[in-house]
Each structure stands twice: as C-alpha cells, then as structure tokens.
Design a protein around this motif. Sequence first.
Motif, mmCIF file in Angstrom:
data_model
loop_
_atom_site.group_PDB
_atom_site.id
_atom_site.type_symbol
_atom_site.label_atom_id
_atom_site.label_comp_id
_atom_site.label_asym_id
_atom_site.label_seq_id
_atom_site.Cartn_x
_atom_site.Cartn_y
_atom_site.Cartn_z
ATOM 1 N N THR A 41 -75.486 -77.976 -83.256
ATOM 2 C CA THR A 41 -74.489 -78.051 -83.895
ATOM 3 C C THR A 41 -74.597 -77.922 -85.348
ATOM 4 O O THR A 41 -73.732 -77.099 -86.101
ATOM 5 N N ASP A 42 -75.724 -78.143 -85.973
ATOM 6 C CA ASP A 42 -75.980 -77.748 -87.310
ATOM 7 C C ASP A 42 -76.759 -76.561 -87.488
ATOM 8 O O ASP A 42 -77.283 -76.404 -88.840
ATOM 9 N N THR A 43 -76.917 -75.631 -86.552
ATOM 10 C CA THR A 43 -77.420 -74.249 -86.599
ATOM 11 C C THR A 43 -78.923 -74.256 -86.575
ATOM 12 O O THR A 43 -79.153 -73.223 -86.574
ATOM 13 N N THR A 63 -73.824 -83.934 -77.513
ATOM 14 C CA THR A 63 -72.855 -83.826 -78.522
ATOM 15 C C THR A 63 -73.576 -82.801 -79.775
ATOM 16 O O THR A 63 -72.771 -82.240 -80.470
ATOM 17 N N GLU A 64 -74.799 -82.823 -79.779
ATOM 18 C CA GLU A 64 -75.572 -82.134 -80.730
ATOM 19 C C GLU A 64 -75.829 -80.931 -80.386
ATOM 20 O O GLU A 64 -76.377 -79.956 -81.305
ATOM 21 N N LYS A 85 -74.801 -76.964 -79.141
ATOM 22 C CA LYS A 85 -73.877 -75.919 -79.359
ATOM 23 C C LYS A 85 -74.048 -75.031 -78.204
ATOM 24 O O LYS A 85 -73.047 -74.779 -77.542
ATOM 25 N N LYS A 86 -75.039 -74.621 -78.044
ATOM 26 C CA LYS A 86 -75.401 -73.946 -76.757
ATOM 27 C C LYS A 86 -76.738 -73.867 -76.199
ATOM 28 O O LYS A 86 -77.882 -74.206 -77.071
#
Length: 155
Positions: free
Chosen positions: A99-101, A144-145, A147-148
């Motif tokens: 989620t933080d890329t 939750t952390e 994204k994909k």
Amino acid sequence: MEFRKKIEELLGSFLEEREDLFLVDLKFSAADDITVILDGDQGVTLQDCLDASRAIEFNMDREEHDFSLQVMSAGLSEPLTTPRQYRKNIGRELDLLMTDTTKIEGELAKVDDDKITLILRYRKPKEVGKGKVDVVEEKEIPYTEIKKALVTIKF
C-alpha cells in the motif's frame, strides 16, 4: 426476486455443493454481462466452469431477463485476493505491491487469516570489509498492507 440477488444465490448454492471451489470475483456490467471468476484448492477445470455456468443458466429465464454469462478460472495474471488463494500457493514466489508502493518479492511460506509470511532472499553489503553476504529472512505481512499480490511465473 431481484436479478443480481438470484444470481448470487444460485452461485452460492453451487459453491456449497462444490466445497473444493470458491468465488474470487463476481462482476455485473450495466448491460447485465455477468463475469464469474472461480478458483479451487486443486485448480479449476473446464468442466467446473461449465457446471457453474449451468447451475446459473438453467435456473434463470432469459425471456424474463436477458443476460450474458462468462465463468472462468482465476488466471496467473489475476491478483490473489483471499487467504484461501494464498494457501493454495504456499511454496511459490510472489510479487507484492504494498500500500506504500514498495515492492517485495519472496517465497510464500505461511498463511493465516490476518497475514502471510514470506521468505526473502537477498544480498547485502558486509558489515565489515568489502563484498556482500547472502541473507535469508522471514517477513510477516498483514493483508491490510498488500495492495496487489501476483504469483511469479519463472521458466
């Protein structure tokens, strides 16, 4: 009964009978094009897709409501979304976009309902002197952390 609710119920009944299969995604377009994406503990066969399609189509009246239906298996290009999908892929390499890329690549070692554990293998500079050392570490990552998450395909 509402059209979408009826489709969801028919699909739910089919999946109750086939405990080895599970729903990854169910999409409805504005034109009532329905896409069902299934996965299974031992994979999904063409016959599984046909059975799911028939469970829906044979119980719907196209004269009452026109729709198109596509049932498919979750392909390797589809991201992992459920703990059950992660469990099925233990031992495989995953590429994660957080989620933080940030990006993380590692072997999936453990799965529970809240997090996964990856085995990370990399080289880092020696603390003393020149050169690098091989490092192997386990990293727990909450869903939750993530994204994909994609399974890495290696040839």
